[in-house]
Scaffold this motif. Structure first.
Motif, PDB file in Angstrom:
ATOM      1  N   PRO A  85       0.799  -1.231   0.000  1.00  0.00           N
ATOM      2  CA  PRO A  85       0.000   0.000   0.000  1.00  0.00           C
ATOM      3  C   PRO A  85       0.831   1.280   0.000  1.00  0.00           C
ATOM      4  CG  PRO A  85      -0.029  -1.033   2.165  1.00  0.00           C
ATOM      5  CD  PRO A  85       0.627  -1.999   1.240  1.00  0.00           C
ATOM      6  N   ASP A  86       2.096   1.192   0.344  1.00  0.00           N
ATOM      7  CA  ASP A  86       2.959   2.377   0.348  1.00  0.00           C
ATOM      8  C   ASP A  86       3.675   2.569  -0.990  1.00  0.00           C
ATOM      9  OD1 ASP A  86       2.221   2.785   2.958  1.00  0.00           O
ATOM     10  OD2 ASP A  86       3.962   1.743   3.791  1.00  0.00           O
ATOM     11  N   PHE A  87       3.414   1.676  -1.949  1.00  0.00           N
ATOM     12  CA  PHE A  87       3.970   1.753  -3.305  1.00  0.00           C
ATOM     13  C   PHE A  87       5.501   1.834  -3.295  1.00  0.00           C
ATOM     14  CE2 PHE A  87      -0.276   3.713  -3.376  1.00  0.00           C
ATOM     15  CZ  PHE A  87      -0.920   2.839  -4.239  1.00  0.00           C
ATOM     16  N   ILE A  88       6.105   0.990  -2.476  1.00  0.00           N
ATOM     17  CA  ILE A  88       7.563   0.902  -2.444  1.00  0.00           C
ATOM     18  C   ILE A  88       8.036   0.192  -3.706  1.00  0.00           C
ATOM     19  CG2 ILE A  88       9.538  -0.088  -1.196  1.00  0.00           C
ATOM     20  CD1 ILE A  88       7.854   0.104   1.355  1.00  0.00           C
ATOM     21  N   ASN A  89       9.146   0.648  -4.264  1.00  0.00           N
ATOM     22  CA  ASN A  89       9.711   0.008  -5.451  1.00  0.00           C
ATOM     23  C   ASN A  89       9.905  -1.478  -5.178  1.00  0.00           C
ATOM     24  OD1 ASN A  89      11.750  -1.030  -7.350  1.00  0.00           O
ATOM     25  ND2 ASN A  89      11.876   1.095  -8.035  1.00  0.00           N
ATOM     26  N   GLU A  90       9.340  -2.331  -6.040  1.00  0.00           N
ATOM     27  CA  GLU A  90       9.366  -3.767  -5.786  1.00  0.00           C
ATOM     28  C   GLU A  90      10.772  -4.351  -5.786  1.00  0.00           C
ATOM     29  OE1 GLU A  90       6.582  -5.716  -8.381  1.00  0.00           O
ATOM     30  OE2 GLU A  90       4.910  -5.238  -7.058  1.00  0.00           O
ATOM     31  N   SER A  91      11.695  -3.729  -6.506  1.00  0.00           N
ATOM     32  CA  SER A  91      13.074  -4.225  -6.506  1.00  0.00           C
ATOM     33  C   SER A  91      13.712  -4.048  -5.146  1.00  0.00           C
ATOM     34  CB  SER A  91      13.904  -3.497  -7.566  1.00  0.00           C
ATOM     35  OG  SER A  91      14.007  -2.116  -7.259  1.00  0.00           O
ATOM     36  N   VAL A  92      13.175  -3.113  -4.363  1.00  0.00           N
ATOM     37  CA  VAL A  92      13.646  -2.894  -2.986  1.00  0.00           C
ATOM     38  C   VAL A  92      12.855  -3.752  -2.014  1.00  0.00           C
ATOM     39  CG1 VAL A  92      13.897  -1.186  -1.132  1.00  0.00           C
ATOM     40  CG2 VAL A  92      14.369  -0.538  -3.512  1.00  0.00           C
TER      41      VAL A  92
END
Length: 361
Positions: A18-25
């Motif tokens: 839900p926080d839209f963190i970069n998925e690679s991270v």
């Protein structure tokens, strides 16, 4: 019927991140690489299944527990003699939302309930090789003085005192719910449900000196009474143990099924997380302990089909802790189970063309 997997994948992504963190991270490299391969191959149904089975990342779960710990800290400063424990899907890592709710139980130590005293006496007599500690645990119950107070009044007071503390600490507190106080802290932004309860001691919990085998009786403020005994810590322990035995596959099936329920256009709220966990837990380990993730969909398809069609088998399915039947004499749950089976069937049928190189059936 082919589903809109572009939309479904976005729902899972928004729910689990839900926080839209970069998925690679956010994800480990192996998982990110596999998602990348699935995206590039155009096999969206496989990507949806993969994402649905994946656990919520540790950083989200840690923040959820942090919110619970903060609420617990405020309550504990007001009443340190109470036991505080967590229950629910966060503790078994079967939750599917990054911003999940968490249940914090405040359990009184003023009194407890237990199995009939005769069972403790039988255990004491029939176990000649008990340790001194085990003997004392059983004797503590056998020789206990009956509680002279009013248990419901004591639990009501504990609940009301907690309401005062939380209302004076947090802006968003809902005290109208019968079984819990809903607290919505702003940092971290999670919902913490504070439940009031008393302990229930079973013979095995005392003999084995194992708190996970203890039950609780939740207090209902509206009825001013304790509800039937529940064993939330045993359920968590059993799910964790079985999932460990199966390399995490049990939890993958639970998360996937809960995701289908959440994404369904049907109203499946009457089929609880408890019901879904019990159905998945009931599946024999040998059927799936070494299967790749996409073949778990077939396992769920065959299990839900059998439950839907075979009344004798359906009526035999018990809860994880063995205390109740899930579907026996519960027509509404059966109806909802069949709707959820249809959701699994749709995914299974869409998976088949994507797994032609594998022996899926």
């Amino acid at each position: 019927m082919r589903k809109n997997y572009t939309s479904l994948i976005e729902k899972v992504k928004n729910r689990s991140n839900p926080d839209f963190i970069n998925e690679s991270v956010l994800f480990n490299k192996a998982f990110s690489d596999e998602l990348g391969q699935l995206k590039s191959s155009g096999k969206q149904v496989l990507e949806y299944v993969k994402r649905s089975m994946n656990g919520v990342e540790a950083r989200y779960t840690e923040r959820t527990i942090e919110a619970g710990d903060n609420v617990k800290g405020h309550l504990k400063r007001n009443n340190s003699s109470v036991d505080y424990r967590y229950q629910g899907s966060v503790m078994s890592n079967t939750h599917i939302k990054g911003h999940s709710d968490i249940d914090l139980i405040q359990i009184t130590n003023s009194f407890y309930s237990h199995e009939i005293g005769q069972n403790f006496s039988i255990k004491y007599i029939s176990e000649p090789n008990m340790s001194m500690s085990q003997k004392q645990k059983l004797l503590n119950v056998i020789n206990a003085t009956p509680y002279s107070g009013n248990s419901n009044s004591d639990l009501r007071l504990l609940r009301l005192n907690a309401e005062v503390v939380l209302l004076s600490t947090y802006k968003n507190v809902d005290t109208d719910k019968a079984k819990s106080i809903e607290v919505n802290p702003s940092e971290p932004n999670r919902i913490v449900d504070v439940v009031t309860a008393s302990w229930y001691r079973s013979v095995e919990s005392e003999f084995n000196e194992d708190e996970t085998q203890r039950g609780i009786q939740i207090y209902d403020k509206e009825k001013n009474e304790r509800l039937a005994t529940d064993f939330p810590f045993l359920k968590i322990s059993l799910i964790n143990e079985r999932s460990k035995e199966t390399g995490g596959r049990l939890k993958k099936m639970i998360r996937f099924t809960k995701t289908l329920k959440a994404d369904s256009e049907q109203d499946l709220r009457g089929l609880s997380s408890f019901d879904i966990c019990s159905v998945c837990y009931n599946i024999p380990i040998h059927q799936y302990f070494s299967l790749p993730y996409y073949q778990l969909v077939y396992i769920l398809y065959t299990e839900f089909k059998k439950i839907s069609e075979n009344e004798v088998y359906r009526n035999s399915i018990k809860s994880i802790d063995g205390t109740e039947y899930i579907f026996y004499n519960k027509p509404e749950k059966i109806r909802l189970l069949r709707l959820l089976y249809e959701e699994i069937l749709f995914i299974y049928e869409d998976l088949l063309p994507n797994t032609t190189a594998l022996r899926f059936l």
